[in-house]
Design a protein around this motif. Structure first.
Motif, PDB file in Angstrom:
ATOM      1  N   ILE A 164       0.342  -1.078  -0.763  1.00 31.26           N
ATOM      2  CA  ILE A 164       0.236   0.173   0.086  1.00 31.26           C
ATOM      3  C   ILE A 164       1.085   1.080   0.073  1.00 31.26           C
ATOM      4  O   ILE A 164       2.094   1.199   1.213  1.00 31.26           O
ATOM      5  CB  ILE A 164      -1.566  -0.012   1.300  1.00 31.26           C
ATOM      6  N   ILE A 165       1.110   1.667  -0.861  1.00 36.53           N
ATOM      7  CA  ILE A 165       1.507   3.147  -0.555  1.00 36.53           C
ATOM      8  C   ILE A 165       0.466   4.659  -1.212  1.00 36.53           C
ATOM      9  O   ILE A 165      -0.053   4.763  -1.331  1.00 36.53           O
ATOM     10  CB  ILE A 165       2.413   3.238  -2.260  1.00 36.53           C
ATOM     11  N   PRO A 192      -2.692   1.752  -4.760  1.00 36.05           N
ATOM     12  CA  PRO A 192      -1.576   3.040  -4.962  1.00 36.05           C
ATOM     13  C   PRO A 192      -2.770   4.341  -4.135  1.00 36.05           C
ATOM     14  O   PRO A 192      -3.658   3.349  -4.024  1.00 36.05           O
ATOM     15  CB  PRO A 192      -2.058   3.832  -6.431  1.00 36.05           C
ATOM     16  N   ALA A 193      -2.276   5.348  -3.926  1.00 34.21           N
ATOM     17  CA  ALA A 193      -3.219   5.769  -3.360  1.00 34.21           C
ATOM     18  C   ALA A 193      -4.205   6.567  -3.897  1.00 34.21           C
ATOM     19  O   ALA A 193      -3.462   6.702  -5.756  1.00 34.21           O
ATOM     20  CB  ALA A 193      -1.925   7.416  -2.745  1.00 34.21           C
ATOM     21  N   GLU A 194      -5.462   7.057  -4.180  1.00 32.44           N
ATOM     22  CA  GLU A 194      -6.627   7.652  -4.869  1.00 32.44           C
ATOM     23  C   GLU A 194      -6.430   8.324  -5.500  1.00 32.44           C
ATOM     24  O   GLU A 194      -7.339   9.179  -6.718  1.00 32.44           O
ATOM     25  CB  GLU A 194      -8.006   7.373  -4.141  1.00 32.44           C
ATOM     26  N   GLY A 228      -7.229  -1.062   1.018  1.00 37.53           N
ATOM     27  CA  GLY A 228      -6.399  -0.989   1.538  1.00 37.53           C
ATOM     28  C   GLY A 228      -6.162  -2.342   2.849  1.00 37.53           C
ATOM     29  O   GLY A 228      -5.716  -2.491   3.553  1.00 37.53           O
ATOM     30  N   GLN A 229      -7.471  -2.174   3.041  1.00 34.48           N
ATOM     31  CA  GLN A 229      -8.053  -2.307   4.676  1.00 34.48           C
ATOM     32  C   GLN A 229      -8.415  -4.201   4.627  1.00 34.48           C
ATOM     33  O   GLN A 229      -8.010  -4.269   5.185  1.00 34.48           O
ATOM     34  CB  GLN A 229      -9.130  -1.702   4.697  1.00 34.48           C
ATOM     35  N   PHE A 242       3.844  -1.192   3.754  1.00 35.90           N
ATOM     36  CA  PHE A 242       3.146  -0.388   3.675  1.00 35.90           C
ATOM     37  C   PHE A 242       4.114   1.092   4.026  1.00 35.90           C
ATOM     38  O   PHE A 242       4.412   0.961   4.713  1.00 35.90           O
ATOM     39  CB  PHE A 242       2.033  -0.115   4.718  1.00 35.90           C
ATOM     40  N   GLN A 251      -2.923   2.043  12.560  1.00 32.80           N
ATOM     41  CA  GLN A 251      -4.342   0.662  12.347  1.00 32.80           C
ATOM     42  C   GLN A 251      -4.032  -0.439  11.926  1.00 32.80           C
ATOM     43  O   GLN A 251      -4.724  -1.157  11.486  1.00 32.80           O
ATOM     44  CB  GLN A 251      -5.372   1.751  11.251  1.00 32.80           C
ATOM     45  N   LEU A 267       6.736   5.624   7.903  1.00 35.21           N
ATOM     46  CA  LEU A 267       5.508   6.174   7.978  1.00 35.21           C
ATOM     47  C   LEU A 267       6.238   7.531   7.334  1.00 35.21           C
ATOM     48  O   LEU A 267       7.321   7.911   7.036  1.00 35.21           O
ATOM     49  CB  LEU A 267       5.037   5.771   9.720  1.00 35.21           C
ATOM     50  N   GLY A 269       7.289  10.903   9.437  1.00 34.18           N
ATOM     51  CA  GLY A 269       8.879  12.054   9.006  1.00 34.18           C
ATOM     52  C   GLY A 269       8.304  13.711   9.592  1.00 34.18           C
ATOM     53  O   GLY A 269       7.837  14.203   9.667  1.00 34.18           O
ATOM     54  N   CYS A 300       8.879  12.355   2.053  1.00 33.56           N
ATOM     55  CA  CYS A 300       8.591  11.985   3.682  1.00 33.56           C
ATOM     56  C   CYS A 300       9.545  12.044   4.814  1.00 33.56           C
ATOM     57  O   CYS A 300       9.664  12.669   5.327  1.00 33.56           O
ATOM     58  CB  CYS A 300       8.859   9.924   4.199  1.00 33.56           C
ATOM     59  N   GLU A 397       4.461  16.339  11.948  1.00 35.18           N
ATOM     60  CA  GLU A 397       4.186  16.438  10.278  1.00 35.18           C
ATOM     61  C   GLU A 397       3.143  17.038   9.407  1.00 35.18           C
ATOM     62  O   GLU A 397       1.836  17.107   9.736  1.00 35.18           O
ATOM     63  CB  GLU A 397       4.257  14.858   9.470  1.00 35.18           C
ATOM     64  N   PHE A 399       3.840  17.866   6.262  1.00 36.08           N
ATOM     65  CA  PHE A 399       3.762  17.422   4.535  1.00 36.08           C
ATOM     66  C   PHE A 399       3.460  18.749   3.588  1.00 36.08           C
ATOM     67  O   PHE A 399       2.110  18.461   2.683  1.00 36.08           O
ATOM     68  CB  PHE A 399       3.016  15.760   4.373  1.00 36.08           C
ATOM     69  N   LEU A 425      12.838   9.580  11.036  1.00 34.55           N
ATOM     70  CA  LEU A 425      12.677   9.111  10.167  1.00 34.55           C
ATOM     71  C   LEU A 425      14.412   9.566   9.086  1.00 34.55           C
ATOM     72  O   LEU A 425      15.584   8.356   8.951  1.00 34.55           O
ATOM     73  CB  LEU A 425      12.358   9.324   8.754  1.00 34.55           C
TER      74      LEU A 425
HETATM   75  P1  NAD Z   1      -2.101   7.884   3.739  1.00 36.13           P
HETATM   76  O1  NAD Z   1      -1.942   7.073   4.965  1.00 36.13           O
HETATM   77  O2  NAD Z   1      -3.693   8.265   4.180  1.00 36.13           O
HETATM   78  O3  NAD Z   1      -2.629   6.502   2.815  1.00 36.13           O
HETATM   79  C1  NAD Z   1      -1.478   6.011   2.640  1.00 36.13           C
HETATM   80  C2  NAD Z   1      -2.255   4.887   1.247  1.00 36.13           C
HETATM   81  O4  NAD Z   1      -3.364   3.861   2.723  1.00 36.13           O
HETATM   82  C3  NAD Z   1      -3.229   5.360   0.722  1.00 36.13           C
HETATM   83  O5  NAD Z   1      -2.959   4.009  -0.443  1.00 36.13           O
HETATM   84  C4  NAD Z   1      -4.338   5.294   1.118  1.00 36.13           C
HETATM   85  O6  NAD Z   1      -5.425   4.792   0.317  1.00 36.13           O
HETATM   86  C5  NAD Z   1      -4.255   3.799   2.148  1.00 36.13           C
HETATM   87  N1  NAD Z   1      -5.011   3.863   3.392  1.00 36.13           N
HETATM   88  C6  NAD Z   1      -5.909   5.547   3.448  1.00 36.13           C
HETATM   89  N2  NAD Z   1      -6.414   4.141   4.645  1.00 36.13           N
HETATM   90  C7  NAD Z   1      -6.065   3.194   4.955  1.00 36.13           C
HETATM   91  C8  NAD Z   1      -6.887   1.986   5.723  1.00 36.13           C
HETATM   92  N3  NAD Z   1      -7.328   2.454   6.955  1.00 36.13           N
HETATM   93  N4  NAD Z   1      -6.536   0.499   5.332  1.00 36.13           N
HETATM   94  C9  NAD Z   1      -5.281   0.841   4.790  1.00 36.13           C
HETATM   95  N5  NAD Z   1      -4.919   1.057   3.774  1.00 36.13           N
HETATM   96  C10 NAD Z   1      -4.997   2.789   3.992  1.00 36.13           C
HETATM   97  O7  NAD Z   1      -0.585   8.707   3.821  1.00 36.13           O
HETATM   98  P2  NAD Z   1      -0.623   9.903   2.225  1.00 36.13           P
HETATM   99  O8  NAD Z   1      -1.699  10.793   2.764  1.00 36.13           O
HETATM  100  O9  NAD Z   1      -1.148   8.844   1.030  1.00 36.13           O
HETATM  101  O10 NAD Z   1       1.027  10.109   2.387  1.00 36.13           O
HETATM  102  C11 NAD Z   1       1.419  10.885   3.071  1.00 36.13           C
HETATM  103  C12 NAD Z   1       2.322  10.532   4.651  1.00 36.13           C
HETATM  104  O11 NAD Z   1       2.853   8.725   4.375  1.00 36.13           O
HETATM  105  C13 NAD Z   1       2.893  11.004   5.244  1.00 36.13           C
HETATM  106  O12 NAD Z   1       2.811  10.765   6.690  1.00 36.13           O
HETATM  107  C14 NAD Z   1       4.944  11.138   4.664  1.00 36.13           C
HETATM  108  O13 NAD Z   1       5.582  10.800   5.532  1.00 36.13           O
HETATM  109  C15 NAD Z   1       3.999   9.390   4.330  1.00 36.13           C
HETATM  110  N6  NAD Z   1       5.298   8.596   3.625  1.00 36.13           N
HETATM  111  C16 NAD Z   1       6.643   7.475   4.231  1.00 36.13           C
HETATM  112  C17 NAD Z   1       6.987   7.264   3.707  1.00 36.13           C
HETATM  113  C18 NAD Z   1       8.846   6.680   4.365  1.00 36.13           C
HETATM  114  O14 NAD Z   1       9.373   6.305   3.175  1.00 36.13           O
HETATM  115  N7  NAD Z   1       8.603   6.650   5.132  1.00 36.13           N
HETATM  116  C19 NAD Z   1       7.203   8.210   1.829  1.00 36.13           C
HETATM  117  C20 NAD Z   1       6.329   8.491   1.501  1.00 36.13           C
HETATM  118  C21 NAD Z   1       5.546   9.297   2.234  1.00 36.13           C
END
Ligand code: NAD
Length: 493
Positions: A164-165, A192-194, A228-229, A242, A251, A267, A269, A300, A397, A399, A425
Motif C-alpha cells: 500500500i503506497i 496506490p493512493a486514490e 487497503g483495509q 505499507f 491501524q 511512515l 517524519g 517523507c 508532520e 507534509f 526517519l
Molecule cells: P495515508 O496513510 O493517508 O495513505 C497511504 C495509503 O494508505 C493510501 O494508499 C491510502 O489509500 C491507504 N489507506 C488509507 N487508509 C487506509 C486503511 N484504513 N487501511 C489500509 N490502507 C489505507 O498517507 P498519504 O496521505 O497518502 O501519504 C502521506 C504520508 O505518507 C506522510 O505521513 C508521509 O510521511 C508518508 N510517507 C512515508 C514515506 C517513508 O518512506 N517513510 C514515504 C512517503 C510518504
C-alpha cells in the motif's frame, strides 16, 4: 486551464477512458470510477476504476495461485533477473508518458520527474534484478554431540504480499515496493493512493509486457478504507508492506493481527537539518531550502525542522526567507515552475490549519504563511522562525512547504533538538568538521543521516524509520530481506 493539450498523444490516449485494472488475464471495472484531478488546476484529467471487496478477493486468489504453482518463484534467478531488467528498459522507453502522468495526476514538476524520478524507478528494477542471482544464504557446521550434520540457512519468499503506497511520488514508491518483492520471488497485490494512481496502472502494464506472469503482480486502484483495509485483513496475505502516514500505519497493526502477517511500515517524519557555524552557507542554505520545498514539502524525508547554530541563526533565517520568496509557483508542466501544488484541496486545508495553530508568541512568519489566490492547490513556501519547540509546526508532520527554524548553542543541544520528536526517519548535518559530523550522526535517532547533503536517495543504502517513523528498511539487502523468510535445514550425514 487544463494542461492536457500540452502532453503527448500517448498520454492523452491513455487518459481518454477510465482505466480498468488487470487481475490475472482479465480486465476488471470494479465498483465505481474515481476521477483523477490535476492538483495544479483542480480539473479532472482522467479516471480509473476502483476495486471493491470482490476484486480484492480475486486479486489475492490470483496471487496465491501464482505463488503456490511457482510460475514466478521457480523460474531460474537469471530469468527473473532478465524480466526485471526488461521492466527497467520499458520504463526508460516510456519515460515521457510516465513523467507526464506524474505531473498531471501527482502535481510533480516535469523536468525533475523526467530527469530523476522516472530514471530512478527504472534503476530500482535494475538494482533488484541484480539481487535475483545473488540471493544470500549460509552454511554452518552444527555441533550436535555424537551426530554429524550438514546445516544451511536459506531465504525463501515470504509469500503473497499486499503493498500500500502514498501519493507523493507514486511511480518511485511503487518501484521501491514491487522490485524487491518480485526479486525475492513473492506474488504481490499493490494499491496506490486514490490521489495518484494513473502512473502506477501504466507501470503495471509495463510489468506485464516485460514478462511478469499473470497473477504475480496486480495493481488495484481503490480507496484506502476499502481496498487497503481488505488487503491488510485478508487471511491469505502473508505480509503487508505499507508506506504512508503513521496514523494509518497504526491501524494496520490491528488489521494484520488475524493471521499475524509480517508488517513493514515506512511512515511519517519530521526530519531535522542541523547547520553548524562552520558550514558553507552558500551550499547549506540552498540545500536546506530544497530539502523542504522540493515537491512542495510532500516528501517523507523533507527537512522540515532547521536548527542553526546561534552565531549564524539570523543569517540562515534571512537567506531561507529569501530563497522561499524567490521560488516561482506553477503547474509542473509549465517550464518556469519551480514549485508545484499540494495534492488536494483537503491536504492544503490541513497545511493551512497547522500554520494557523502555530502562529503566536515566539513564532515569526519570515515568508509565506498562506495560499495564493487562483486555481490549483498551491501553498506559499513558508519559513517560521521559532523561539521554542512548543509549536504545532515544530511537532507535527505537515507534509507541505513549511519549515521551522530554531537556534542551538552547541552540538549537545543540536542533538537534543534533533531527537525531540516522535519521528526518526532522516536527518542532515552541515559542517566541515569530520569528527563532529561522525559524533552527531551517531547520536541522532533516525534511519538515515546525510552529512553535507539532504534527501539523496541511494538504492544500496537502507532507509526507514526509527521510533514512530516505522518498522523495517527499504533499499539495499535489508530491503530485500523484508520479503524473505529464513529457514534452517539440518541434514544428518
Ligand atoms: P495515508 O496513510 O493517508 O495513505 C497511504 C495509503 O494508505 C493510501 O494508499 C491510502 O489509500 C491507504 N489507506 C488509507 N487508509 C487506509 C486503511 N484504513 N487501511 C489500509 N490502507 C489505507 O498517507 P498519504 O496521505 O497518502 O501519504 C502521506 C504520508 O505518507 C506522510 O505521513 C508521509 O510521511 C508518508 N510517507 C512515508 C514515506 C517513508 O518512506 N517513510 C514515504 C512517503 C510518504
Amino acid at each position: 486551464m487544463s494542461r492536457l493539450h500540452t502532453v503527448s498523444q500517448a498520454t492523452r490516449q491513455f487518459l481518454s477512458r477510465p482505466r480498468p485494472f488487470l487481475i490475472g488475464e482479465r480486465w476488471h471495472t470494479g465498483i465505481d470510477v474515481i476521477e483523477s484531478i490535476d492538483p495544479a488546476s483542480g480539473d479532472a484529467i482522467g479516471a480509473f476504476h476502483s476495486a471493491g471487496e470482490a476484486q480484492v478477493e480475486a486479486a489475492v486468489v490470483a496471487a496465491r495461485t501464482a505463488f503456490e504453482d511457482g510460475r514466478w518463484r521457480h523460474l531460474t534467478p537469471a530469468r527473473r533477473q532478465q524480466v526485471l531488467w526488461r521492466v527497467a528498459e520499458l520504463i526508460d522507453a516510456h519515460a515521457e508518458m510516465l513523467a507526464e502522468l506524474e505531473c498531471l495526476d501527482g502535481g510533480k514538476l516535469y523536468e525533475p520527474a523526467l530527469q530523476y524520478e522516472v530514471p530512478h524507478a527504472a534503476e530500482t528494477f535494475r538494482y533488484y534484478a541484480g539481487w535475483c542471482t545473488k540471493m544470500p544464504g549460509h552454511t554452518f557446521e552444527p555441533s550436535v554431540p555424537g551426530m554429524q550434520f550438514h546445516g544451511y540457512v536459506r531465504h525463501e519468499p515470504v509469500g503473497v504480499v499486499a503493498q500500500i503506497i502514498p501519493w507523493n511520488g507514486a511511480l518511485v514508491a511503487a518501484s521501491w515496493k514491487l522490485a524487491p518483492a518480485l526479486a525475492a520471488g513473492c506474488s504481490v497485490v499493490l494499491k496506490p493512493a486514490e490521489w495518484s494512481t494513473l502512473s502506477v496502472l501504466r507501470l503495471h502494464e509495463l510489468l506485464m509486457e516485460a514478462g511478469v506472469p499473470p497473477g504475480v503482480a496486480t495493481v488495484l486502484g481503490g480507496r484506502g478504507r476499502l481496498v487497503g483495509q481488505a488487503l491488510a485483513a485478508h487471511p491469505s496475505v502473508d505480509k503487508v508492506a505499507f508506506t504512508g502516514s503513521t496514523a494509518v500505519g497504526k491501524q494496520l497493526l490491528a488489521a494484520a493481527q488475524g493471521n499475524l502477517k509480517r508488517l513493514s511500515l515506512e511512515l511519517g517524519g519530521k526530519s531535522p537539518t542541523l547547520i553548524f557555524e562552520d558550514a558553507d552557507l552558500d551550499e547549506a542554505v540552498p540545500a536546506a531550502a530544497a530539502a523542504i520545498f522540493s515537491n512542495a514539502g510532500q516528501v517523507c524525508v523533507a527537512g522540515s525542522r532547521i536548527y542553526a547554530q546561534r552565531s549564524i541563526y539570523r543569517e540562515v533565517c534571512a537567506r531561507l526567507a529569501q530563497a522561499a520568496h524567490a521560488l516561482r509557483l506553477g503547474p509542473g508542466l509549465d517550464a518556469g515552475s519551480q514549485m508545484g501544488p499540494l495534492i488536494s484541496a483537503a491536504h492544503r486545508s490541513s497545511v493551512e490549519a497547522i500554520v494557523a495553530r502555530s502562529r503566536g508568541p515566539g513564532v515569526e512568519v519570515l515568508s509565506g504563511g498562506s495560499a495564493p489566490t487562483g486555481r490549483g492547490f498551491f501553498y506559499e513556501p513558508t519559513v517560521l522562525a521559532c523561539e521554542h519547540a512548543d509549536v504545532p509546526a515544530v511537532r507535527e508532520e505537515i507534509f507541505g512547504p513549511v519549515v521551522t527554524v530554531m537556534p542551538f548553542d552547541d552540538a549537545a543541544q543540536a542533538v537534543r533538538h534533533a531527537n525531540d520528536s516522535i519521528y526518526g526517519l532522516a536527518a542532515s548535518i552541515w559542517t566541515g568538521r569530520v569528527a563532529l559530523a561522525h559524533r552527531v550522526a551517531a547520536e541522532i535517532r533516525s534511519g538515515i543521516v546525510w552529512v553535507n547533503a539532504h534527501g539523496i536517495p541511494e538504492l544500496s543504502m537502507p532507509i526507514g524509520g526509527m521510533k514512530q517513523s516505522g518498522w523495517g528498511r527499504e533499499h539495499g539487502l535489508e530491503g530485500l530481506m523484508i520479503y524473505l523468510e529464513t529457514k534452517s535445514v539440518m541434514m544428518r550425514v
